[in-house]
Design an enzyme around this catalytic site. Sequence first.
Site, PDB file in Angstrom:
ATOM      1  N   ASP A  17     -40.307 -13.051 -28.614  1.00  0.00           N
ATOM      2  CA  ASP A  17     -40.048 -12.467 -27.449  1.00  0.00           C
ATOM      3  C   ASP A  17     -38.724 -11.764 -27.413  1.00  0.00           C
ATOM      4  O   ASP A  17     -37.563 -12.349 -27.201  1.00  0.00           O
ATOM      5  CB  ASP A  17     -39.882 -13.437 -26.132  1.00  0.00           C
ATOM      6  CG  ASP A  17     -41.549 -13.967 -25.891  1.00  0.00           C
ATOM      7  OD1 ASP A  17     -42.055 -12.917 -25.728  1.00  0.00           O
ATOM      8  OD2 ASP A  17     -41.878 -15.231 -26.015  1.00  0.00           O
ATOM      9  N   HIS A  53     -43.037  -9.080 -29.316  1.00  0.00           N
ATOM     10  CA  HIS A  53     -43.228  -8.669 -27.870  1.00  0.00           C
ATOM     11  C   HIS A  53     -42.054  -8.157 -27.266  1.00  0.00           C
ATOM     12  O   HIS A  53     -40.942  -8.762 -27.007  1.00  0.00           O
ATOM     13  CB  HIS A  53     -43.666 -10.088 -27.308  1.00  0.00           C
ATOM     14  CG  HIS A  53     -44.167  -9.764 -25.952  1.00  0.00           C
ATOM     15  ND1 HIS A  53     -44.176 -10.669 -24.870  1.00  0.00           N
ATOM     16  CD2 HIS A  53     -44.313  -8.822 -25.341  1.00  0.00           C
ATOM     17  CE1 HIS A  53     -44.864 -10.266 -23.843  1.00  0.00           C
ATOM     18  NE2 HIS A  53     -44.641  -8.894 -23.838  1.00  0.00           N
ATOM     19  N   HIS A  64     -44.435 -15.674 -32.387  1.00  0.00           N
ATOM     20  CA  HIS A  64     -44.317 -14.562 -31.670  1.00  0.00           C
ATOM     21  C   HIS A  64     -43.037 -14.681 -31.072  1.00  0.00           C
ATOM     22  O   HIS A  64     -42.270 -15.676 -30.651  1.00  0.00           O
ATOM     23  CB  HIS A  64     -45.040 -15.034 -30.211  1.00  0.00           C
ATOM     24  CG  HIS A  64     -45.350 -14.196 -29.049  1.00  0.00           C
ATOM     25  ND1 HIS A  64     -46.133 -12.918 -28.743  1.00  0.00           N
ATOM     26  CD2 HIS A  64     -44.647 -14.287 -27.974  1.00  0.00           C
ATOM     27  CE1 HIS A  64     -45.929 -12.793 -27.702  1.00  0.00           C
ATOM     28  NE2 HIS A  64     -45.028 -13.353 -27.277  1.00  0.00           N
ATOM     29  N   MET A  77     -50.653 -10.030 -19.743  1.00  0.00           N
ATOM     30  CA  MET A  77     -49.771 -11.122 -19.365  1.00  0.00           C
ATOM     31  C   MET A  77     -50.242 -11.903 -18.248  1.00  0.00           C
ATOM     32  O   MET A  77     -50.626 -11.586 -17.251  1.00  0.00           O
ATOM     33  CB  MET A  77     -48.398 -10.357 -18.921  1.00  0.00           C
ATOM     34  CG  MET A  77     -47.432  -9.614 -19.902  1.00  0.00           C
ATOM     35  SD  MET A  77     -46.825 -10.777 -21.209  1.00  0.00           S
ATOM     36  CE  MET A  77     -45.978 -12.144 -20.541  1.00  0.00           C
ATOM     37  N   MET A 126     -40.050  -6.932 -24.563  1.00  0.00           N
ATOM     38  CA  MET A 126     -39.908  -6.557 -23.274  1.00  0.00           C
ATOM     39  C   MET A 126     -38.610  -5.922 -22.883  1.00  0.00           C
ATOM     40  O   MET A 126     -37.581  -6.577 -22.480  1.00  0.00           O
ATOM     41  CB  MET A 126     -39.875  -7.960 -22.512  1.00  0.00           C
ATOM     42  CG  MET A 126     -41.136  -8.556 -22.565  1.00  0.00           C
ATOM     43  SD  MET A 126     -41.487 -10.378 -22.353  1.00  0.00           S
ATOM     44  CE  MET A 126     -41.154 -11.018 -23.971  1.00  0.00           C
ATOM     45  N   MET A 182     -36.276  -9.613 -25.263  1.00  0.00           N
ATOM     46  CA  MET A 182     -35.846  -9.158 -24.029  1.00  0.00           C
ATOM     47  C   MET A 182     -34.430  -8.597 -23.891  1.00  0.00           C
ATOM     48  O   MET A 182     -33.579  -9.006 -24.636  1.00  0.00           O
ATOM     49  CB  MET A 182     -35.891 -10.448 -23.150  1.00  0.00           C
ATOM     50  CG  MET A 182     -37.185 -11.253 -23.102  1.00  0.00           C
ATOM     51  SD  MET A 182     -37.153 -12.416 -22.016  1.00  0.00           S
ATOM     52  CE  MET A 182     -38.802 -13.477 -22.340  1.00  0.00           C
ATOM     53  N   ASP A 227     -50.768 -14.369 -22.743  1.00  0.00           N
ATOM     54  CA  ASP A 227     -49.176 -14.663 -23.042  1.00  0.00           C
ATOM     55  C   ASP A 227     -48.673 -15.029 -21.654  1.00  0.00           C
ATOM     56  O   ASP A 227     -48.589 -14.164 -20.708  1.00  0.00           O
ATOM     57  CB  ASP A 227     -48.396 -13.534 -23.735  1.00  0.00           C
ATOM     58  CG  ASP A 227     -46.851 -14.017 -23.792  1.00  0.00           C
ATOM     59  OD1 ASP A 227     -46.731 -15.241 -23.707  1.00  0.00           O
ATOM     60  OD2 ASP A 227     -46.230 -13.023 -24.140  1.00  0.00           O
ATOM     61  N   SER A 280     -44.946 -19.186 -29.715  1.00  0.00           N
ATOM     62  CA  SER A 280     -43.695 -18.209 -29.210  1.00  0.00           C
ATOM     63  C   SER A 280     -42.224 -19.061 -29.426  1.00  0.00           C
ATOM     64  O   SER A 280     -42.299 -20.063 -28.622  1.00  0.00           O
ATOM     65  CB  SER A 280     -43.932 -17.967 -27.666  1.00  0.00           C
ATOM     66  OG  SER A 280     -42.471 -17.559 -27.166  1.00  0.00           O
TER      67      SER A 280
HETATM   68  C1  DX5 Z   1     -42.642 -14.819 -21.369  1.00  0.00           C
HETATM   69  C2  DX5 Z   1     -43.118 -14.478 -22.776  1.00  0.00           C
HETATM   70  C3  DX5 Z   1     -43.693 -15.503 -23.387  1.00  0.00           C
HETATM   71  C4  DX5 Z   1     -43.327 -17.101 -23.188  1.00  0.00           C
HETATM   72  C5  DX5 Z   1     -44.524 -17.991 -23.005  1.00  0.00           C
HETATM   73  O1  DX5 Z   1     -42.255 -13.572 -20.654  1.00  0.00           O
HETATM   74  O2  DX5 Z   1     -43.634 -13.452 -22.931  1.00  0.00           O
HETATM   75  O3  DX5 Z   1     -44.183 -15.364 -24.483  1.00  0.00           O
HETATM   76  O4  DX5 Z   1     -42.665 -17.533 -24.436  1.00  0.00           O
HETATM   77  O5  DX5 Z   1     -44.005 -19.179 -22.674  1.00  0.00           O
HETATM   78  P1  DX5 Z   1     -44.800 -20.379 -22.231  1.00  0.00           P
HETATM   79  O6  DX5 Z   1     -46.081 -20.405 -23.018  1.00  0.00           O
HETATM   80  O7  DX5 Z   1     -44.180 -21.348 -22.175  1.00  0.00           O
HETATM   81  O8  DX5 Z   1     -45.480 -19.796 -21.013  1.00  0.00           O
HETATM   82 ZN    ZN Z   2     -44.261 -12.988 -25.157  1.00  0.00          ZN
END
Ligand code: DX5
Ligand code: ZN
Length: 228
Positions: free
Chosen positions: A34, A65, A32, A136, A67, A36, A174, A8
């Site tokens: 993220d 991903h 990956h 998650m 969010m 958001m 994740d 990620s």
């Molecule tokens: C959290 C994200 C993850 C995050 C995981 O909301 O969806 O993808 O980057 O990070 P680590 O592996 O540091 O928990």
């Molecule tokens: Zn993620």
Amino acid sequence: MTVQISPSVLAADFARLADDAALVASTADWLHIDVMDGDFVPNLTIGLPVVAALLKHTPLPLDCHLMIADPDRWAPDYAAAGARNVTIHAEAVSAPVRTLRAIRSAGARAGLGINPGTPVDPYAELLPEVDMLLVMTVEPGFGGQAFLDLVLPKVRRARELIARHGGEIWLQVDGGVTEETIERCAEAGADNFVAGTAVFGAREPAAAVEHLRATAAAAGRRPGASAS
Ligand code: DX5
Ligand code: ZN
């Protein structure tokens, strides 16, 4: 099971995304991303323009991903831009069948994600529409959080539902996935692992990916592991 590792970039340097992606290009299966929106989760990261730019600078397939509060509106655009997988959240989507189909029609794999407090059973009927289920293992929004062991029975249950359905659906975890927690995830039946801090926080990110892969593969082969 075939283990896949999806580092990620939330834990990478956002001002040097292409450089950090290059660090894992030889060992990772995915990158990956993220996305958001500061609404579905209390954090704001990057969106379509950055994803489109990054696509030109990495050979790795992008695992987006989302969010975001309105995945129905935005998810197909990520697929059309070239993301190879687009995951939407069950808690946010209004028309899951339509949106998952739109992702597939735009050429990407369709992922469906659920938060720690969301049960998996109500989504069993949607399995024919998905290529990957994301369970998650932290509350979404931030990297570097502690892994939630309470989610593991649901990972096991998700693997059962996938096995009952048949077909090849990946089971992704994740959040808080590290060299220490990845074994439990693999034993519970996960086969696709997102890791942010455990990869980009490591001195050698490429080697960290390889170690995570080896640890997960060994755990997945153990007797009693939920086979994928
Ligand atoms: C959290 C994200 C993850 C995050 C995981 O909301 O969806 O993808 O980057 O990070 P680590 O592996 O540091 O928990
Ligand atoms: Zn993620």
